[in-house]
Enzyme design. Sequence first.
Site, PDB file in Angstrom:
ATOM      1  N   ASP A  18       8.681 -81.264 -18.207  1.00  0.00           N
ATOM      2  CA  ASP A  18       9.036 -80.406 -18.822  1.00  0.00           C
ATOM      3  C   ASP A  18      10.554 -81.680 -19.221  1.00  0.00           C
ATOM      4  O   ASP A  18      10.479 -82.195 -18.404  1.00  0.00           O
ATOM      5  CB  ASP A  18      10.028 -79.739 -18.851  1.00  0.00           C
ATOM      6  CG  ASP A  18      10.616 -78.245 -18.798  1.00  0.00           C
ATOM      7  OD1 ASP A  18      10.313 -78.711 -20.672  1.00  0.00           O
ATOM      8  OD2 ASP A  18       9.552 -77.333 -18.950  1.00  0.00           O
ATOM      9  N   ASP A  28      11.231 -79.206 -24.117  1.00  0.00           N
ATOM     10  CA  ASP A  28      11.952 -78.364 -24.760  1.00  0.00           C
ATOM     11  C   ASP A  28      12.928 -78.594 -25.950  1.00  0.00           C
ATOM     12  O   ASP A  28      14.147 -79.323 -26.414  1.00  0.00           O
ATOM     13  CB  ASP A  28      13.354 -78.466 -22.856  1.00  0.00           C
ATOM     14  CG  ASP A  28      14.284 -76.950 -22.948  1.00  0.00           C
ATOM     15  OD1 ASP A  28      13.741 -75.818 -22.826  1.00  0.00           O
ATOM     16  OD2 ASP A  28      15.282 -77.648 -23.205  1.00  0.00           O
ATOM     17  N   GLU A  66       8.431 -77.228 -27.467  1.00  0.00           N
ATOM     18  CA  GLU A  66       8.764 -75.744 -27.319  1.00  0.00           C
ATOM     19  C   GLU A  66       9.448 -75.624 -28.962  1.00  0.00           C
ATOM     20  O   GLU A  66      10.736 -76.068 -28.965  1.00  0.00           O
ATOM     21  CB  GLU A  66       9.521 -75.499 -26.844  1.00  0.00           C
ATOM     22  CG  GLU A  66      10.196 -73.960 -26.229  1.00  0.00           C
ATOM     23  CD  GLU A  66      11.748 -74.199 -25.940  1.00  0.00           C
ATOM     24  OE1 GLU A  66      11.411 -73.154 -25.580  1.00  0.00           O
ATOM     25  OE2 GLU A  66      11.922 -74.742 -25.531  1.00  0.00           O
ATOM     26  N   HIS A 106       9.169 -68.410 -18.851  1.00  0.00           N
ATOM     27  CA  HIS A 106      10.374 -68.214 -18.473  1.00  0.00           C
ATOM     28  C   HIS A 106      11.023 -67.853 -19.244  1.00  0.00           C
ATOM     29  O   HIS A 106      11.771 -67.464 -18.712  1.00  0.00           O
ATOM     30  CB  HIS A 106      10.343 -69.408 -17.212  1.00  0.00           C
ATOM     31  CG  HIS A 106      10.555 -70.562 -18.407  1.00  0.00           C
ATOM     32  ND1 HIS A 106       9.934 -71.312 -19.456  1.00  0.00           N
ATOM     33  CD2 HIS A 106      11.349 -70.944 -18.430  1.00  0.00           C
ATOM     34  CE1 HIS A 106      10.562 -71.856 -20.428  1.00  0.00           C
ATOM     35  NE2 HIS A 106      12.064 -72.520 -19.706  1.00  0.00           N
ATOM     36  N   ASP A 107      10.952 -67.835 -20.477  1.00  0.00           N
ATOM     37  CA  ASP A 107      11.347 -66.814 -21.240  1.00  0.00           C
ATOM     38  C   ASP A 107      11.450 -65.882 -21.653  1.00  0.00           C
ATOM     39  O   ASP A 107      12.500 -64.923 -22.720  1.00  0.00           O
ATOM     40  CB  ASP A 107      12.227 -68.350 -22.088  1.00  0.00           C
ATOM     41  CG  ASP A 107      12.507 -69.552 -21.573  1.00  0.00           C
ATOM     42  OD1 ASP A 107      13.558 -69.452 -20.875  1.00  0.00           O
ATOM     43  OD2 ASP A 107      12.555 -70.457 -22.967  1.00  0.00           O
TER      44      ASP A 107
END
Length: 529
Positions: A100, A202, A265, A326-327
């Site tokens: 990431d 990200d 993302e 995770h969001d």
Amino acid sequence: MIAGTRWWQRGIIYHVYPRSFQDTDADGIGDLKGIEERLDHIAGLGCDAVWISPVYPSPMKDHGYDVADYTGIHPLFGTLEDFDRLVARAKALGLKVIMDFVPNHTSDQHAWFLESRASRESPKRDWYVWRDAKPDGSPPNNWISVFSGPAWKWDEATGQYYLHSFLPEQPDLNWRNPDVRAAMYDAMRFWLDRGVDGFRLDVVYYCMKDPELRDNPPNPGWKPGMPEIDTLLQAHSNDHEDMTIVISEMRELVDAYDDKLLIGEIYLPLERLMAYYGRDLSGAHLPFNFQLILTPWEAREVDALVTQYEGLLPPGGWPNWVLGNHDQKRVAARVGEAQARVAAMLLFTLRGTPTLYYGDEIGMPNVEIPPGRGEDAWGRHEAGFTRDPQRTPMQWDDTDHAGFSSVEPWLPLSPDWRARNVAVQDRDPGSMLTLHRRLIALRRASPALAIGDWSGIESKGNVFAYKRHHEGDEITIVLNFGAGEEVVRDLRLAGGRGRITLSTHLDRDDEEVGDDLRLRPNEGVIIVA
């Protein structure tokens, strides 16, 4: 191996949230050694790559997405040597490792920002986005932070505001500064040289903003209950057309290495998402497609989504699908436990690269977090929007703390962890874990499912049906999104007959069927002609 394809086209990505995967040093928080210990589980599922959320040095204001050093490992997770061992073990198991990478912002404790805010004359002042106040002392524009409140923080010492699209402790880098881009690209090379196989970038679409920093317009579709940031349309605070410059530079960087992957993302409408493939596919290999998370879980809605997405892809652009991360709320929490099995069949039978979020293979739910146990930065800044419920520890077995740790974990376990865990489901031929293993094995064994073309079948009501085909092989997938029985007519199977090779109920193996098919409630089937 399927000739003429890249590993990430035929492969499956498994997403690990490191704080919650496996704790080996008895602090209640997962670590790199823990991920290494559990790589056998990921490989045993049949996945091809593991994507690891940030493990960099960080003050942990946003659990690692506030990076203080792009070329190190936070002691909470271990050391660089631990990371190297993890990569080596992954390679031995045939797994790729995806890092990431957080390009839009750093921690306010990063050495770059400390130097930037030291004075207006600092050589790194322009590494971040600094602006004077308006004449009345207010922020330079009306932009809102993703985590609520103004996206600008006043710095008393130097008398200017700095931009933070997320937390005040996460100042935005100025990607229009070539020195910033060079430094970030050096950090990416650091990890590529250590053997990582690519990056998940990200919020990469935030990196380039409107150079004039114009106000965002109001959102006429905002309703009470939506987050504050949605009161405005993000017309100028992200997704500027110059983003194609950055994404193409990143792609050129990873292409200098052998067979690496670039994932972006990007929470944007499909029409804008396509721009991130880049001109002549010079951008991200996989601009993340989150639409299955955002679209209502109804057959006609999902049918329309898949059809639209397939139609918008640029020539040669490779699709991808995501059900959880995770969001976002866990898929079982969004669609229900029964439909989560249908969702799994959808994920692994659509055309394109699937990403599986840890714990979804056993149907982990969102976990209610008791008062005082909350950890998420968003939840601390805006009531009702915590992401903790989908970040709880992985449930490995029915021993104390679910085999995740020898001590109380950083977040609570699901109340059903003694019954819902990997060890229990491993012994159950009808479990969610068994379904995932069989879906993945079928996908890996079938070129039609792995890389074949997609075509829709006209269907109605709660049924979504489609075909996958490759060099004469044809597979038909029929999914019942409803809680009632459905009869599907005219599937147009080759020769008018076929056999069910897999049902989400795991009890119809090799059943012969014709062009008219009866589906039970919440059932999906895969038919081989």
